[in-house]
Design a protein around this motif. Sequence first.
Motif, PDB file in Angstrom:
ATOM      1  N   UNK A   4       0.850  -1.187   0.000  1.00  9.44           N
ATOM      2  CA  UNK A   4       0.000   0.000   0.000  1.00  9.44           C
ATOM      3  C   UNK A   4       0.887   1.238   0.000  1.00  9.44           C
ATOM      4  N   UNK A   5       0.490   2.275  -0.765  1.00  3.05           N
ATOM      5  CA  UNK A   5       1.368   3.435  -0.916  1.00  3.05           C
ATOM      6  C   UNK A   5       0.733   4.761  -0.528  1.00  3.05           C
ATOM      7  N   UNK A   6      -0.563   4.782  -0.199  1.00  7.04           N
ATOM      8  CA  UNK A   6      -1.258   6.028   0.105  1.00  7.04           C
ATOM      9  C   UNK A   6      -2.341   5.766   1.148  1.00  7.04           C
ATOM     10  N   UNK A   7      -2.492   6.719   2.092  1.00  3.78           N
ATOM     11  CA  UNK A   7      -3.440   6.552   3.178  1.00  3.78           C
ATOM     12  C   UNK A   7      -4.306   7.794   3.348  1.00  3.78           C
ATOM     13  N   UNK A  19       1.647  -1.656   5.787  1.00  5.70           N
ATOM     14  CA  UNK A  19       2.765  -1.897   4.866  1.00  5.70           C
ATOM     15  C   UNK A  19       4.044  -1.998   5.694  1.00  5.70           C
ATOM     16  N   UNK A  20       4.401  -3.220   6.111  1.00  3.52           N
ATOM     17  CA  UNK A  20       5.570  -3.410   6.963  1.00  3.52           C
ATOM     18  C   UNK A  20       6.904  -3.101   6.272  1.00  3.52           C
ATOM     19  N   UNK A  21       6.877  -2.773   4.986  1.00  6.78           N
ATOM     20  CA  UNK A  21       8.102  -2.432   4.262  1.00  6.78           C
ATOM     21  C   UNK A  21       8.484  -0.965   4.423  1.00  6.78           C
ATOM     22  N   UNK A  22       7.616  -0.166   5.081  1.00  4.10           N
ATOM     23  CA  UNK A  22       7.890   1.265   5.232  1.00  4.10           C
ATOM     24  C   UNK A  22       8.034   1.660   6.699  1.00  4.10           C
ATOM     25  N   UNK A  23       8.690   2.797   6.896  1.00  5.87           N
ATOM     26  CA  UNK A  23       8.779   3.431   8.201  1.00  5.87           C
ATOM     27  C   UNK A  23       8.053   4.764   8.101  1.00  5.87           C
TER      28      UNK A  23
END
Length: 70
Positions: A8-11, A30-34
Amino acid sequence: MSSDCEGKSSWPELVGTQGETAAATIERENPLVTAQIVLEGSSVDQTFDCTRVWVWVNDNGLVTRTPVIG
């Protein structure tokens, strides 16, 4: 650019929520982002990064912009 990143890229649904809650939601979805909380008016690194989401908040700690990968 964010379309090249995984997950996911937008919230947009987080605008108006508490920054800490938004950051936790982003990292859970999205566990790939901080997620990094930033006060409106602050300067940030403009380099695109698939592992970073700026969470812009006002003086009350409420999210003011749609958090997106970048």
